[in-house]
Enzyme design. Structure first.
Site, short mmCIF file in Angstrom:
data_model
loop_
_atom_site.label_atom_id
_atom_site.label_comp_id
_atom_site.label_asym_id
_atom_site.label_seq_id
_atom_site.Cartn_x
_atom_site.Cartn_y
_atom_site.Cartn_z
N CYS A 1 5.13 3.96 -3.78
CA CYS A 1 4.60 2.70 -3.30
C CYS A 1 3.19 2.50 -3.82
O CYS A 1 2.39 3.44 -3.91
CB CYS A 1 4.61 2.67 -1.78
SG CYS A 1 6.27 2.63 -1.07
N CYS B 1 -0.17 3.90 -2.08
CA CYS B 1 -0.32 5.35 -1.94
C CYS B 1 -0.10 6.09 -3.25
O CYS B 1 0.12 7.30 -3.25
CB CYS B 1 0.64 5.87 -0.88
SG CYS B 1 0.35 5.16 0.77
N CYS C 1 7.39 12.01 1.08
CA CYS C 1 7.55 10.81 1.90
C CYS C 1 8.36 11.09 3.17
O CYS C 1 8.27 10.35 4.14
CB CYS C 1 8.22 9.70 1.09
SG CYS C 1 9.92 10.04 0.61
#
Length: 248
Positions: A208, A211, A234
Protein backbone atom coordinates in the site's frame (compact mmCIF):
# COMPACT_ATOMS: atom_id res chain seq x y z
CA UNK A 1 -20.08 -25.38 15.58
CA UNK A 2 -16.72 -27.18 15.74
CA UNK A 3 -15.62 -27.98 19.29
CA UNK A 4 -12.07 -26.99 20.33
CA UNK A 5 -10.90 -30.62 20.52
CA UNK A 6 -12.32 -31.36 17.07
CA UNK A 7 -10.72 -28.20 15.71
CA UNK A 8 -7.35 -29.26 17.11
CA UNK A 9 -7.75 -32.65 15.47
CA UNK A 10 -8.42 -30.97 12.12
CA UNK A 11 -5.31 -28.83 12.54
CA UNK A 12 -3.22 -31.90 13.33
CA UNK A 13 -4.49 -33.71 10.25
CA UNK A 14 -3.83 -30.64 8.10
CA UNK A 15 -0.27 -30.32 9.41
CA UNK A 16 0.34 -33.99 8.71
CA UNK A 17 -0.98 -33.58 5.18
CA UNK A 18 1.31 -30.61 4.62
CA UNK A 19 4.25 -32.66 5.90
CA UNK A 20 3.48 -35.52 3.51
CA UNK A 21 3.05 -33.14 0.58
CA UNK A 22 6.40 -31.56 1.43
CA UNK A 23 8.06 -34.97 1.42
CA UNK A 24 6.56 -35.91 -1.93
CA UNK A 25 6.67 -32.65 -3.88
CA UNK A 26 8.95 -30.28 -1.94
CA UNK A 27 11.97 -31.15 -4.04
CA UNK A 28 10.25 -30.66 -7.40
CA UNK A 29 10.83 -27.62 -9.60
CA UNK A 30 8.39 -24.76 -9.17
CA UNK A 31 6.36 -25.49 -12.28
CA UNK A 32 6.05 -29.15 -11.25
CA UNK A 33 4.86 -28.10 -7.80
CA UNK A 34 2.24 -25.81 -9.31
CA UNK A 35 1.11 -28.41 -11.84
CA UNK A 36 0.62 -30.99 -9.10
CA UNK A 37 -1.16 -28.55 -6.80
CA UNK A 38 -3.46 -27.04 -9.45
CA UNK A 39 -4.24 -30.07 -11.60
CA UNK A 40 -4.06 -32.98 -9.16
CA UNK A 41 -3.96 -32.34 -5.42
CA UNK A 42 -6.38 -29.42 -5.17
CA UNK A 43 -8.11 -29.53 -8.55
CA UNK A 44 -10.74 -26.76 -8.54
CA UNK A 45 -10.05 -25.93 -4.89
CA UNK A 46 -6.95 -23.73 -5.07
CA UNK A 47 -6.33 -20.03 -5.76
CA UNK A 48 -3.33 -17.74 -6.13
CA UNK A 49 -3.05 -14.66 -3.93
CA UNK A 50 -1.05 -11.90 -5.60
CA UNK A 51 -0.23 -8.31 -4.70
CA UNK A 52 0.92 -7.59 -8.28
CA UNK A 53 4.08 -6.23 -6.70
CA UNK A 54 7.71 -6.07 -7.77
CA UNK A 55 8.26 -9.83 -8.15
CA UNK A 56 4.70 -11.04 -8.73
CA UNK A 57 5.06 -11.55 -12.48
CA UNK A 58 7.34 -14.57 -11.99
CA UNK A 59 4.79 -16.57 -9.98
CA UNK A 60 1.85 -15.48 -12.13
CA UNK A 61 3.73 -16.45 -15.29
CA UNK A 62 4.36 -19.94 -13.91
CA UNK A 63 0.70 -20.27 -12.95
CA UNK A 64 -0.39 -19.12 -16.40
CA UNK A 65 1.83 -21.76 -17.98
CA UNK A 66 0.05 -24.43 -15.94
CA UNK A 67 -3.51 -23.06 -16.18
CA UNK A 68 -4.34 -19.39 -16.92
CA UNK A 69 -7.86 -19.96 -15.59
CA UNK A 70 -6.56 -20.55 -12.05
CA UNK A 71 -8.36 -18.09 -9.74
CA UNK A 72 -6.18 -15.14 -8.72
CA UNK A 73 -7.17 -13.17 -5.62
CA UNK A 74 -6.06 -9.52 -5.48
CA UNK A 75 -6.65 -7.63 -2.24
CA UNK A 76 -7.89 -4.23 -3.38
CA UNK A 77 -7.15 -2.31 -0.19
CA UNK A 78 -8.06 1.07 -1.62
CA UNK A 79 -4.54 2.25 -0.74
CA UNK A 80 -2.51 0.88 -3.65
CA UNK A 81 -0.26 2.99 -5.84
CA UNK A 82 -2.00 3.85 -9.14
CA UNK A 83 1.00 2.21 -10.81
CA UNK A 84 0.16 -1.09 -9.11
CA UNK A 85 -3.40 -1.08 -10.42
CA UNK A 86 -2.17 -0.30 -13.93
CA UNK A 87 0.47 -3.03 -13.63
CA UNK A 88 -2.18 -5.52 -12.52
CA UNK A 89 -4.18 -4.85 -15.66
CA UNK A 90 -1.04 -5.04 -17.81
CA UNK A 91 0.02 -8.40 -16.36
CA UNK A 92 -3.46 -9.88 -16.60
CA UNK A 93 -3.54 -9.06 -20.31
CA UNK A 94 0.08 -10.10 -20.93
CA UNK A 95 -0.31 -13.50 -19.25
CA UNK A 96 -3.89 -14.19 -20.32
CA UNK A 97 -5.13 -14.64 -16.75
CA UNK A 98 -8.87 -15.11 -16.95
CA UNK A 99 -10.07 -15.37 -13.35
CA UNK A 100 -8.72 -12.42 -11.36
CA UNK A 101 -10.89 -11.42 -8.41
CA UNK A 102 -10.44 -8.10 -6.60
CA UNK A 103 -11.57 -8.31 -2.98
CA UNK A 104 -12.10 -5.09 -1.01
CA UNK A 105 -12.71 -4.35 2.67
CA UNK A 106 -16.34 -4.07 3.67
CA UNK A 107 -17.96 -0.67 4.04
CA UNK A 108 -19.02 -1.58 7.59
CA UNK A 109 -15.44 -2.36 8.65
CA UNK A 110 -14.13 0.88 7.19
CA UNK A 111 -16.94 2.91 8.78
CA UNK A 112 -16.23 1.24 12.12
CA UNK A 113 -12.50 1.88 12.26
CA UNK A 114 -11.26 3.93 9.31
CA UNK A 115 -13.87 6.44 8.31
CA UNK A 116 -11.26 9.11 7.56
CA UNK A 117 -8.84 6.73 5.77
CA UNK A 118 -5.92 7.41 8.12
CA UNK A 119 -6.00 4.24 10.22
CA UNK A 120 -2.70 3.22 8.59
CA UNK A 121 -1.04 6.05 10.51
CA UNK A 122 -2.70 5.41 13.88
CA UNK A 123 -2.78 1.63 13.92
CA UNK A 124 -1.15 -0.07 10.91
CA UNK A 125 -1.79 -3.57 12.25
CA UNK A 126 -5.52 -2.97 12.44
CA UNK A 127 -5.47 -1.26 9.05
CA UNK A 128 -3.88 -4.35 7.50
CA UNK A 129 -6.40 -6.53 9.28
CA UNK A 130 -9.41 -4.68 7.90
CA UNK A 131 -8.02 -4.10 4.42
CA UNK A 132 -6.14 -7.37 3.86
CA UNK A 133 -6.63 -10.14 6.43
CA UNK A 134 -10.41 -10.13 6.65
CA UNK A 135 -10.92 -9.63 2.87
CA UNK A 136 -8.54 -12.54 2.24
CA UNK A 137 -10.64 -14.82 4.42
CA UNK A 138 -13.65 -13.91 2.30
CA UNK A 139 -11.69 -14.24 -0.93
CA UNK A 140 -10.50 -17.74 -0.05
CA UNK A 141 -13.93 -19.01 0.95
CA UNK A 142 -14.52 -22.34 -0.77
CA UNK A 143 -10.82 -23.00 -1.43
CA UNK A 144 -8.79 -25.69 0.33
CA UNK A 145 -5.39 -24.24 -0.57
CA UNK A 146 -3.72 -21.09 -1.81
CA UNK A 147 -0.52 -20.23 -3.61
CA UNK A 148 1.69 -17.28 -2.74
CA UNK A 149 5.08 -15.90 -3.76
CA UNK A 150 7.02 -15.77 -0.47
CA UNK A 151 10.72 -16.61 -0.62
CA UNK A 152 13.21 -17.57 2.08
CA UNK A 153 15.74 -14.92 1.06
CA UNK A 154 13.24 -12.25 2.14
CA UNK A 155 14.18 -13.13 5.71
CA UNK A 156 12.24 -12.64 8.93
CA UNK A 157 9.33 -15.05 9.29
CA UNK A 158 9.95 -16.16 5.71
CA UNK A 159 13.48 -17.41 6.27
CA UNK A 160 12.57 -21.06 6.81
CA UNK A 161 9.25 -21.54 5.03
CA UNK A 162 8.58 -24.97 3.48
CA UNK A 163 6.95 -25.46 0.10
CA UNK A 164 3.78 -26.81 1.72
CA UNK A 165 2.49 -25.62 5.08
CA UNK A 166 -0.72 -25.78 7.06
CA UNK A 167 -2.21 -22.40 7.91
CA UNK A 168 -5.61 -21.54 9.37
CA UNK A 169 -7.55 -24.46 7.96
CA UNK A 170 -5.90 -24.52 4.53
CA UNK A 171 -2.73 -25.69 2.83
CA UNK A 172 -0.46 -22.86 1.75
CA UNK A 173 1.80 -23.50 -1.23
CA UNK A 174 5.10 -21.61 -1.55
CA UNK A 175 6.54 -22.73 -4.91
CA UNK A 176 9.21 -20.00 -4.98
CA UNK A 177 10.47 -20.64 -1.44
CA UNK A 178 14.00 -21.57 -2.55
CA UNK A 179 14.42 -18.89 -5.24
CA UNK A 180 17.00 -16.11 -4.96
CA UNK A 181 16.98 -12.57 -6.46
CA UNK A 182 19.29 -13.56 -9.31
CA UNK A 183 16.96 -16.31 -10.46
CA UNK A 184 13.98 -13.98 -10.33
CA UNK A 185 15.70 -11.39 -12.52
CA UNK A 186 16.87 -14.10 -14.90
CA UNK A 187 13.29 -15.28 -15.43
CA UNK A 188 12.10 -11.71 -15.96
CA UNK A 189 14.63 -11.43 -18.80
CA UNK A 190 14.14 -14.90 -20.29
CA UNK A 191 10.35 -14.70 -20.29
CA UNK A 192 10.15 -11.04 -21.33
CA UNK A 193 8.02 -10.19 -18.31
CA UNK A 194 7.04 -6.55 -17.82
CA UNK A 195 8.41 -4.96 -14.65
CA UNK A 196 6.40 -3.05 -12.09
CA UNK A 197 6.91 0.63 -13.02
CA UNK A 198 8.01 1.50 -9.47
CA UNK A 199 10.78 -1.13 -9.43
CA UNK A 200 13.02 1.09 -11.55
CA UNK A 201 12.56 3.88 -9.00
CA UNK A 202 14.05 1.81 -6.18
CA UNK A 203 10.97 0.17 -4.69
CA UNK A 204 12.01 -3.41 -3.83
CA UNK A 205 8.77 -4.59 -2.22
CA UNK A 206 5.54 -2.81 -3.10
CA UNK A 207 2.42 -2.75 -0.96
CA UNK A 208 0.00 0.00 0.00
CA UNK A 209 1.24 3.47 -0.89
CA UNK A 210 1.19 5.06 2.62
CA UNK A 211 3.34 2.27 4.10
CA UNK A 212 5.77 1.58 1.23
CA UNK A 213 9.06 3.38 0.74
CA UNK A 214 12.11 2.94 -1.42
CA UNK A 215 14.14 0.13 0.06
CA UNK A 216 17.77 -0.49 0.91
CA UNK A 217 18.83 -3.72 -0.77
CA UNK A 218 21.50 -4.35 1.86
CA UNK A 219 18.81 -4.27 4.55
CA UNK A 220 16.67 -6.87 2.79
CA UNK A 221 14.13 -6.85 -0.03
CA UNK A 222 11.32 -5.79 2.33
CA UNK A 223 13.26 -2.96 3.97
CA UNK A 224 10.94 -0.37 2.47
CA UNK A 225 7.81 -1.70 4.14
CA UNK A 226 6.48 0.05 7.29
CA UNK A 227 9.72 1.96 7.81
CA UNK A 228 10.25 3.13 11.37
CA UNK A 229 7.78 0.62 12.82
CA UNK A 230 8.23 -2.76 14.46
CA UNK A 231 6.28 -4.41 11.67
CA UNK A 232 7.44 -6.61 8.80
CA UNK A 233 4.27 -8.44 7.73
CA UNK A 234 0.74 -7.32 6.89
CA UNK A 235 -0.77 -10.27 8.75
CA UNK A 236 -2.09 -12.53 5.99
CA UNK A 237 0.79 -14.92 6.66
CA UNK A 238 0.38 -14.81 10.41
CA UNK A 239 -2.21 -16.62 12.52
CA UNK A 240 -4.49 -16.78 14.30
CA UNK A 241 -7.45 -15.42 12.37
CA UNK A 242 -8.06 -11.73 12.81
CA UNK A 243 -10.71 -10.57 15.24
CA UNK A 244 -12.91 -7.56 14.58
CA UNK A 245 -13.23 -6.63 18.24
CA UNK A 246 -9.94 -4.74 18.56
CA UNK A 247 -10.56 -1.01 18.90
CA UNK A 248 -8.96 1.49 16.51
Amino acid sequence: MIRPAANQDLDLRLRERARLLELRYGGCDSRGILSAAINEIFDGRIAVVSSFGAESAVLLDLVAQVDPATPVVFLETGKHFPETLAYRDQLVAHLGLSAVRSISPTADDLAWADADGTLWRRNPDLCCRLRKVLPLERGLSGFSAWINGRKRFQGGLRGSIPVFEASQGRIKVNPLAAWDPQRIQQVFRQRGLPAHPLAAEGYLSIGCAPCTFKGNGQAGSRSGRWQGREKTECGIHQGPRAQRSRAP
